[in-house]
Design a protein around this motif. Structure first.
Motif, PDB file in Angstrom:
ATOM      1  N   MET A 317       0.831  -1.209   0.000  1.00 50.42           N
ATOM      2  CA  MET A 317       0.000   0.000   0.000  1.00 50.42           C
ATOM      3  C   MET A 317       0.863   1.256   0.000  1.00 50.42           C
ATOM      4  N   TRP A 318       1.934   1.221   0.775  1.00 51.13           N
ATOM      5  CA  TRP A 318       2.830   2.377   0.866  1.00 51.13           C
ATOM      6  C   TRP A 318       3.460   2.671  -0.492  1.00 51.13           C
ATOM      7  N   ARG A 319       3.923   1.622  -1.175  1.00 56.47           N
ATOM      8  CA  ARG A 319       4.509   1.813  -2.511  1.00 56.47           C
ATOM      9  C   ARG A 319       3.455   2.297  -3.497  1.00 56.47           C
ATOM     10  N   SER A 320       2.234   1.775  -3.386  1.00 55.39           N
ATOM     11  CA  SER A 320       1.172   2.192  -4.303  1.00 55.39           C
ATOM     12  C   SER A 320       0.871   3.676  -4.162  1.00 55.39           C
ATOM     13  N   LEU A 321       0.997   4.199  -2.968  1.00 59.68           N
ATOM     14  CA  LEU A 321       0.788   5.629  -2.758  1.00 59.68           C
ATOM     15  C   LEU A 321       1.944   6.462  -3.298  1.00 59.68           C
ATOM     16  N   GLY A 322       3.021   5.787  -3.707  1.00 61.64           N
ATOM     17  CA  GLY A 322       4.130   6.481  -4.346  1.00 61.64           C
ATOM     18  C   GLY A 322       5.257   6.861  -3.410  1.00 61.64           C
ATOM     19  N   PHE A 323       5.297   6.257  -2.205  1.00 64.62           N
ATOM     20  CA  PHE A 323       6.309   6.630  -1.226  1.00 64.62           C
ATOM     21  C   PHE A 323       7.441   5.607  -1.194  1.00 64.62           C
ATOM     22  N   ALA A 324       8.625   6.090  -0.841  1.00 62.89           N
ATOM     23  CA  ALA A 324       9.802   5.223  -0.799  1.00 62.89           C
ATOM     24  C   ALA A 324       9.692   4.222   0.340  1.00 62.89           C
ATOM     25  N   ARG A 325      10.308   3.069   0.147  1.00 67.10           N
ATOM     26  CA  ARG A 325      10.305   2.028   1.174  1.00 67.10           C
ATOM     27  C   ARG A 325      11.160   2.467   2.360  1.00 67.10           C
ATOM     28  N   ALA A 326      10.634   2.285   3.550  1.00 69.34           N
ATOM     29  CA  ALA A 326      11.373   2.622   4.765  1.00 69.34           C
ATOM     30  C   ALA A 326      12.243   1.440   5.181  1.00 69.34           C
ATOM     31  N   ARG A 327      13.418   1.738   5.728  1.00 62.64           N
ATOM     32  CA  ARG A 327      14.262   0.670   6.259  1.00 62.64           C
ATOM     33  C   ARG A 327      13.588   0.037   7.476  1.00 62.64           C
ATOM     34  N   ASP A 328      13.894  -1.228   7.708  1.00 66.49           N
ATOM     35  CA  ASP A 328      13.255  -1.944   8.811  1.00 66.49           C
ATOM     36  C   ASP A 328      13.507  -1.276  10.156  1.00 66.49           C
ATOM     37  N   ASP A 329      14.715  -0.697  10.330  1.00 63.33           N
ATOM     38  CA  ASP A 329      15.072  -0.135  11.633  1.00 63.33           C
ATOM     39  C   ASP A 329      14.806   1.363  11.730  1.00 63.33           C
ATOM     40  N   GLU A 330      14.181   1.941  10.709  1.00 64.41           N
ATOM     41  CA  GLU A 330      13.996   3.390  10.669  1.00 64.41           C
ATOM     42  C   GLU A 330      12.651   3.789  11.264  1.00 64.41           C
ATOM     43  N   VAL A 331      12.679   4.729  12.194  1.00 65.81           N
ATOM     44  CA  VAL A 331      11.435   5.288  12.729  1.00 65.81           C
ATOM     45  C   VAL A 331      10.917   6.273  11.689  1.00 65.81           C
ATOM     46  N   PHE A 332       9.933   5.829  10.924  1.00 70.49           N
ATOM     47  CA  PHE A 332       9.550   6.549   9.709  1.00 70.49           C
ATOM     48  C   PHE A 332       8.085   6.975   9.703  1.00 70.49           C
ATOM     49  N   PHE A 333       7.239   6.274  10.437  1.00 70.42           N
ATOM     50  CA  PHE A 333       5.799   6.466  10.329  1.00 70.42           C
ATOM     51  C   PHE A 333       5.228   7.159  11.562  1.00 70.42           C
ATOM     52  N   GLY A 334       4.132   7.874  11.345  1.00 69.32           N
ATOM     53  CA  GLY A 334       3.443   8.548  12.435  1.00 69.32           C
ATOM     54  C   GLY A 334       1.977   8.164  12.476  1.00 69.32           C
ATOM     55  N   GLU A 335       1.224   8.862  13.317  1.00 66.97           N
ATOM     56  CA  GLU A 335      -0.189   8.549  13.496  1.00 66.97           C
ATOM     57  C   GLU A 335      -0.987   8.762  12.208  1.00 66.97           C
ATOM     58  N   ALA A 336      -0.627   9.785  11.422  1.00 67.36           N
ATOM     59  CA  ALA A 336      -1.354  10.033  10.172  1.00 67.36           C
ATOM     60  C   ALA A 336      -1.149   8.891   9.186  1.00 67.36           C
TER      61      ALA A 336
END
Length: 603
Positions: A317-336
């Protein structure tokens, strides 16, 4: 007391338990890695010495042989993924219970799962054990629990000045006894972690709550605030600048009052202004937090757990929205991000969309809004830069700050425009519905092309070129919209438009050409049009009709409008159009075609 790790004693103690496989090694690289290679439940690996142990945030963990516990085991996870956030926290409860039972040392937990100990009543809390939990496996995943516990180290053998060992706390206990007791407590806690029965035990033992803390969620992302609680998902609640945010991951430091001087760590301002004393990374973090409503607080595994959606599906879903893949150990996502994933998944789970259509819709939204975001930002940057032109750091920061202020006011407008365009699109779809709609819809397709654009690109400055493209797109948008047509796309020197009615498309062509002739900035224009069936897909149009219109544009002379026979046949009687010239043209990939150069009667 001997400090040798007695494998036979440990195996005998665990023989009648659920721990099916107990492997005891003299030395290994990492006990966790051995289990991750074959993640079946109820397995135990321990070693007298671990040479390549890793802790949270991929930090190394190593102790002299014979002095510590390096223990890993596998446990079934709760069926409800919403409970997975509690697993590492409750593992900490189990380890604390076991160590306290055998040693009597005063112990506490630091969020998320460090075990702290006091060497004396007036001493400061120091780390005595660390815990690392990793989800592994396929359809029936397990958690690989890694525990590193300092047991027999002397002060000079400890890795840091903020760590301690059970020996330094006055306790002398056999490692195999500790391992057996820890595994027993883990079994008890595992039987309860599907419910909230022991959550308050963690809250009571966690001394992070009530402290001033510094949370680092990435290499350059950190904030300082007050830890006010642990929520129902096991996330740490931190209040900063009057806003409370839940964090599923991060490295916590308990801040002493002297460490919390205002100048030591500037926080994102409540109302953004150009970066000033903030470095660029902090300024970008502040911008993102304002736009998204919350700072980043979760890794991939944690947003998957919080949403109840598998990591593979969240990544898709994240890729479909056009966003880059986050690394497994990266704090990348928020509540939104969490809410967005839940909404998209809900469309499928509620039966409104199948998964393929849902992902296609995500791609459509992602592509459209990506272009809208870049376009909006460029327009605002042009306004901010004024006569200077270009985007230096000052312009970039002022543009960013202004864009954030505009975002809240613009969001309802974006929603309104989308809904209005949906209404128009639905009207067209209803009008197009006919028995043969499966082979395409009938449209008049036009291409308007700027003549000698390549030469202009070489001659104009970047600012002048940007002004030209913006003027061209503005003219096209205004004129096509005024006549009830639809812009399919613009590509620098060319605009592709469609219309349901031939006469409307012809009016667009004449007005576009006239606007270019009257504008000193826009060069001469030529237009080609064809009518027939087109395949409309994801906002674009395809087919022979589109190709024919494109080839007619290339065949038209500067300042001329060339159309095919179908356009001529579709004009109503009395239309204000005259044929200036009729000719037979050979169109590449199409062949010989009757083409007509048209004008207004007065021309």
């Amino acid at each position: 007391m001997s400090h040798d790790l007695r494998a036979d004693v440990l195996r005998d103690a665990l023989a009648a338990t659920v721990w099916r496989e107990v492997a005891v090694h003299d030395e290994v690289g990492s006990t966790n890695d051995l289990l991750l290679a074959d993640p079946r439940p109820w397995r135990v690996v321990t070693a007298d010495h671990q040479s390549s142990g890793r802790g949270r945030l991929d930090r190394s963990w190593e102790a002299p042989p014979g002095t510590s516990i390096a223990l890993s085991c596998t446990l079934p996870l709760p069926a409800d993924q919403a409970r997975w956030g509690w697993v590492p926290l409750l593992v900490g409860v189990a380890v604390r219970r076991a160590v306290a039972e055998l040693t009597g040392v005063q112990l506490a937990l630091k969020w998320p799962n460090d075990l702290l100990a006091l060497t004396s009543e007036d001493a400061e809390w120091r780390k005595v054990a660390g815990i690392l939990c990793t989800v592994a496996g396929g359809e029936a995943p397990v958690v690989v629990v890694g525990i590193g516990l300092n047991v027999h180290q002397s002060a000079d053998q400890l890795p840091t000045d903020v760590s301690t060992s059970l020996r330094e706390c006055g306790a002398d206990v056999a490692r195999e006894d500790l391992i057996e007791c820890i595994l027993r407590e883990l079994l008890l806690i595992q039987r309860q972690w599907a419910t909230s029965a022991t959550d308050d035990d963690y809250r009571a033992a966690c001394i992070t709550v009530g402290q001033r803390v510094r949370l680092q969620t990435g290499a350059e992302r950190h904030l300082t605030g007050d830890a006010v609680g642990v929520d129902a998902a096991g996330r740490l609640l931190i209040t900063a600048q009057g806003q409370t945010t839940a964090y599923a991951a991060g490295d916590v430091v308990h801040v002493r009052p002297t460490d919390d001087a205002p100048s030591s760590e500037p926080e994102p301002p409540a109302v953004l202004s150009p970066a000033g004393e903030l470095d660029p990374a902090e300024f970008v973090d502040a911008i993102e937090a304002r736009l998204m409503g919350h700072p980043r607080s979760m890794r991939r595994s944690e947003i998957s757990r919080a949403s109840g959606i598998s990591q593979d599906q969240t990544a898709t879903m994240w890729r479909s929205l056009g966003f880059a893949r986050a690394r497994d150990d990266e704090v990348f996502f928020g509540e939104a991000d969490l809410e967005a994933l839940r909404r998209f998944d809900g469309l499928v789970q509620d039966g409104l969309l199948d998964r393929t259509t849902g992902l296609a819709l995500a791609r459509a939204v992602g592509r459209s809004t990506d272009r809208m975001a870049m376009w909006s930002l460029q327009l605002i940057a042009d306004m901010v830069s004024g006569d200077r032109g270009g985007v230096d750091s000052d312009v970039a920061q002022r543009t960013a700050a202004l864009t954030v202020e505009l975002a809240e006011r613009m969001s309802p407008l974006v929603d309104y425009v989308w809904r209005r365009n949906l209404s128009v699109a639905i009207s067209r779809m209803i009008a197009d519905s006919e028995p043969e709609s499966h082979i395409g819809i009938v449209r008049t397709v036009g291409f308007a092309d700027l003549v000698n654009f390549t030469q202009l690109v070489r001659r104009l400055s970047e600012r002048e070129l940007a002004q030209l493209v913006l003027r061209f797109e503005s003219l096209a948008s205004d004129i096509v919209g005024a006549h009830g047509g639809a812009i399919v796309k613009t590509v620098g020197d060319e605009v592709l438009f469609t219309h349901t009615a031939v006469e409307g498309a012809v009016d667009i062509a004449f007005d576009l050409r006239a606007a270019a002739e009257a504008d000193d900035l826009v060069p001469t224009m030529r237009v080609g049009m064809a009518r027939g069936r087109v395949l409309a897909r994801l906002g674009d149009v395809y087919g022979t009709t589109v190709n024919r219109a494109s080839r007619l544009t290339g065949a038209a002379k500067p300042g001329k409008i060339m159309v095919d026979q179908e356009v001529m046949d579709g004009l109503p009687d009395g239309a204000a159009v005259r044929v200036r010239r009729r000719k037979r043209v050979d169109l590449a990939g199409i062949g010989a075609t009757d083409a007509f150069v048209i004008e207004r009667p007065s021309q």
